[in-house]
Design a protein around this motif. Structure first.
Motif, PDB file in Angstrom:
ATOM      1  N   SER A 150      34.535  81.579 -55.106  1.00 33.53           N
ATOM      2  CA  SER A 150      35.725  81.462 -54.261  1.00 33.53           C
ATOM      3  C   SER A 150      36.534  82.756 -54.277  1.00 33.53           C
ATOM      4  N   ARG A 151      36.583  83.433 -55.420  1.00 35.36           N
ATOM      5  CA  ARG A 151      37.305  84.701 -55.520  1.00 35.36           C
ATOM      6  C   ARG A 151      36.619  85.776 -54.683  1.00 35.36           C
ATOM      7  N   VAL A 152      35.294  85.808 -54.709  1.00 41.23           N
ATOM      8  CA  VAL A 152      34.537  86.785 -53.925  1.00 41.23           C
ATOM      9  C   VAL A 152      34.719  86.496 -52.433  1.00 41.23           C
ATOM     10  N   LEU A 153      34.654  85.223 -52.047  1.00 49.54           N
ATOM     11  CA  LEU A 153      34.845  84.854 -50.652  1.00 49.54           C
ATOM     12  C   LEU A 153      36.257  85.192 -50.186  1.00 49.54           C
ATOM     13  N   ARG A 154      37.245  84.903 -51.011  1.00 48.97           N
ATOM     14  CA  ARG A 154      38.629  85.236 -50.663  1.00 48.97           C
ATOM     15  C   ARG A 154      38.759  86.726 -50.405  1.00 48.97           C
ATOM     16  N   ASN A 155      38.145  87.541 -51.274  1.00 50.57           N
ATOM     17  CA  ASN A 155      38.190  88.985 -51.096  1.00 50.57           C
ATOM     18  C   ASN A 155      37.493  89.404 -49.805  1.00 50.57           C
ATOM     19  N   ASP A 161      37.397  95.623 -44.055  1.00 55.80           N
ATOM     20  CA  ASP A 161      36.106  95.393 -43.392  1.00 55.80           C
ATOM     21  C   ASP A 161      35.690  93.941 -43.623  1.00 55.80           C
ATOM     22  N   CYS A 162      36.601  93.042 -43.319  1.00 57.21           N
ATOM     23  CA  CYS A 162      36.446  91.642 -43.715  1.00 57.21           C
ATOM     24  C   CYS A 162      35.386  90.895 -42.914  1.00 57.21           C
ATOM     25  N   PHE A 163      34.950  89.797 -43.512  1.00 57.15           N
ATOM     26  CA  PHE A 163      34.075  88.842 -42.848  1.00 57.15           C
ATOM     27  C   PHE A 163      34.969  87.923 -42.041  1.00 57.15           C
ATOM     28  N   GLU A 164      34.707  87.823 -40.741  1.00 59.71           N
ATOM     29  CA  GLU A 164      35.545  86.995 -39.879  1.00 59.71           C
ATOM     30  C   GLU A 164      34.795  85.734 -39.475  1.00 59.71           C
ATOM     31  N   VAL A 165      35.403  84.597 -39.761  1.00 62.69           N
ATOM     32  CA  VAL A 165      34.839  83.310 -39.349  1.00 62.69           C
ATOM     33  C   VAL A 165      35.276  83.075 -37.910  1.00 62.69           C
ATOM     34  N   PRO A 166      34.329  82.901 -36.979  1.00 59.34           N
ATOM     35  CA  PRO A 166      34.724  82.664 -35.588  1.00 59.34           C
ATOM     36  C   PRO A 166      35.585  81.406 -35.479  1.00 59.34           C
ATOM     37  N   PHE A 171      30.484  77.585 -41.276  1.00 57.26           N
ATOM     38  CA  PHE A 171      29.338  78.122 -41.991  1.00 57.26           C
ATOM     39  C   PHE A 171      28.914  77.104 -43.031  1.00 57.26           C
ATOM     40  N   SER A 172      27.597  76.844 -43.137  1.00 56.76           N
ATOM     41  CA  SER A 172      27.157  75.806 -44.074  1.00 56.76           C
ATOM     42  C   SER A 172      27.185  76.333 -45.503  1.00 56.76           C
ATOM     43  N   LYS A 173      27.756  75.576 -46.406  1.00 54.15           N
ATOM     44  CA  LYS A 173      27.755  75.870 -47.845  1.00 54.15           C
ATOM     45  C   LYS A 173      28.208  74.639 -48.597  1.00 54.15           C
ATOM     46  N   CYS A 174      29.410  74.193 -48.321  1.00 52.52           N
ATOM     47  CA  CYS A 174      29.951  73.043 -49.030  1.00 52.52           C
ATOM     48  C   CYS A 174      30.851  72.256 -48.074  1.00 52.52           C
ATOM     49  N   PRO A 175      31.208  71.008 -48.411  1.00 56.09           N
ATOM     50  CA  PRO A 175      31.958  70.177 -47.481  1.00 56.09           C
ATOM     51  C   PRO A 175      33.302  70.761 -47.033  1.00 56.09           C
ATOM     52  N   LEU A 176      34.026  71.411 -47.920  1.00 57.40           N
ATOM     53  CA  LEU A 176      35.352  71.876 -47.548  1.00 57.40           C
ATOM     54  C   LEU A 176      35.694  73.113 -48.361  1.00 57.40           C
ATOM     55  N   TYR A 177      36.314  74.083 -47.722  1.00 59.89           N
ATOM     56  CA  TYR A 177      36.755  75.263 -48.449  1.00 59.89           C
ATOM     57  C   TYR A 177      38.148  75.619 -47.993  1.00 59.89           C
ATOM     58  N   ILE A 178      39.047  75.840 -48.926  1.00 60.08           N
ATOM     59  CA  ILE A 178      40.419  76.195 -48.608  1.00 60.08           C
ATOM     60  C   ILE A 178      40.685  77.574 -49.191  1.00 60.08           C
ATOM     61  N   TYR A 179      41.249  78.469 -48.397  1.00 56.08           N
ATOM     62  CA  TYR A 179      41.590  79.780 -48.925  1.00 56.08           C
ATOM     63  C   TYR A 179      42.957  80.204 -48.396  1.00 56.08           C
ATOM     64  N   PRO A 180      43.679  81.032 -49.166  1.00 56.12           N
ATOM     65  CA  PRO A 180      45.004  81.466 -48.729  1.00 56.12           C
ATOM     66  C   PRO A 180      44.896  82.559 -47.671  1.00 56.12           C
ATOM     67  N   SER A 181      45.795  82.555 -46.713  1.00 55.89           N
ATOM     68  CA  SER A 181      45.873  83.633 -45.736  1.00 55.89           C
ATOM     69  C   SER A 181      47.337  83.972 -45.520  1.00 55.89           C
ATOM     70  N   ILE A 182      47.589  84.917 -44.651  1.00 51.49           N
ATOM     71  CA  ILE A 182      48.958  85.349 -44.407  1.00 51.49           C
ATOM     72  C   ILE A 182      49.808  84.192 -43.900  1.00 51.49           C
ATOM     73  N   SER A 183      49.227  83.340 -43.063  1.00 52.68           N
ATOM     74  CA  SER A 183      49.988  82.238 -42.480  1.00 52.68           C
ATOM     75  C   SER A 183      49.990  80.979 -43.342  1.00 52.68           C
ATOM     76  N   GLY A 184      49.549  81.065 -44.577  1.00 56.14           N
ATOM     77  CA  GLY A 184      49.491  79.901 -45.452  1.00 56.14           C
ATOM     78  C   GLY A 184      48.060  79.531 -45.746  1.00 56.14           C
ATOM     79  N   LEU A 185      47.832  78.279 -46.140  1.00 51.11           N
ATOM     80  CA  LEU A 185      46.482  77.842 -46.460  1.00 51.11           C
ATOM     81  C   LEU A 185      45.725  77.497 -45.187  1.00 51.11           C
ATOM     82  N   VAL A 186      44.522  78.023 -45.068  1.00 51.03           N
ATOM     83  CA  VAL A 186      43.669  77.739 -43.924  1.00 51.03           C
ATOM     84  C   VAL A 186      42.484  76.948 -44.436  1.00 51.03           C
ATOM     85  N   THR A 187      42.156  75.867 -43.757  1.00 45.33           N
ATOM     86  CA  THR A 187      41.039  75.034 -44.161  1.00 45.33           C
ATOM     87  C   THR A 187      39.892  75.193 -43.168  1.00 45.33           C
TER      88      THR A 187
END
Length: 192
Positions: A150-155, A161-166, A171-187
């Motif tokens: 999760s720390r690597v993904l957050r980075n 040169d970030c990875f942008e999720v359209p 993206f398939s990996k796990c049921p749910l992932y939450i990460y912090p962004s400038i506008s708050g938590l994005v799910t």
């Protein structure tokens, strides 16, 4: 690598015109020093003593073999002629797959604590993202083995040169992932 595989690789490189014999260093020696560097993370200075060659010569021949290997990849690695997107039919709005892997590394003893993963191996954590056609669209290497996925993904999401999720895609990996962004938590729902 056993002897027959080594000699086969040398033969493929020469017969395919990917690598030519030089006046002073035979192809087998060039390939051997190339593989030595890859397998043991050996510095050119050390190889200079082993092969009785200058660092410049070692570097030049390493790069010659590297370029030859890269040239022959299109001959031996074939991408599917058709799109693989039909295989993703069960993954609604999923555009690819994301995962991390640990690769064994050699680091100075003073830094081994940071690179020791949960299984006590000294590794680096690498994040890879593939699209629906199984082509890498993003790779983030270099994180310590102790870093969580999760720390690597957050980075990866926060870098210049970030990875942008359209937007609207998963993206398939796990049921749910939450990460912090400038506008708050994005799910993002990451479909299994």
């Amino acid at each position: 690598m056993n002897k027959s595989a080594f000699f086969s690789l040398c033969k493929i490189l020469v017969d395919g015109g990917f690598l030519i014999e030089t006046q002073n260093i035979p192809v087998k020696e060039s390939v051997a020093l190339f593989l030595h560097v890859l397998a043991h993370n050996t510095k050119f200075r050390v190889l200079g003593g082993t092969y009785i060659r200058s660092i410049d010569t070692i570097s030049r021949h390493f790069n010659l073999v590297l370029r030859a290997i890269l040239k022959m990849t299109s001959t031996y690695i074939k991408r599917p002629a058709t799109s693989q997107a039909h295989r993703w039919g069960y993954f609604t709005d999923c555009v690819g797959a994301i995962d991390g892997t640990h690769i064994d590394v050699t680091v100075p003893r003073t830094e081994q604590g940071r690179y020791r993963n949960r299984k006590q191996a000294i590794t680096t954590n690498v994040l890879g993202v593939c699209d629906a056609d199984m082509k890498f669209v993003y790779v983030l290497p270099g994180w310590e083995g102790s870093a969580s996925d999760s720390r690597v993904l957050r980075n990866a999401l926060e870098r210049e040169d970030c990875f942008e999720v359209p937007i609207g895609k998963n993206f398939s990996k796990c049921p749910l992932y939450i990460y912090p962004s400038i506008s708050g938590l994005v799910t993002y729902k990451l479909t299994l």
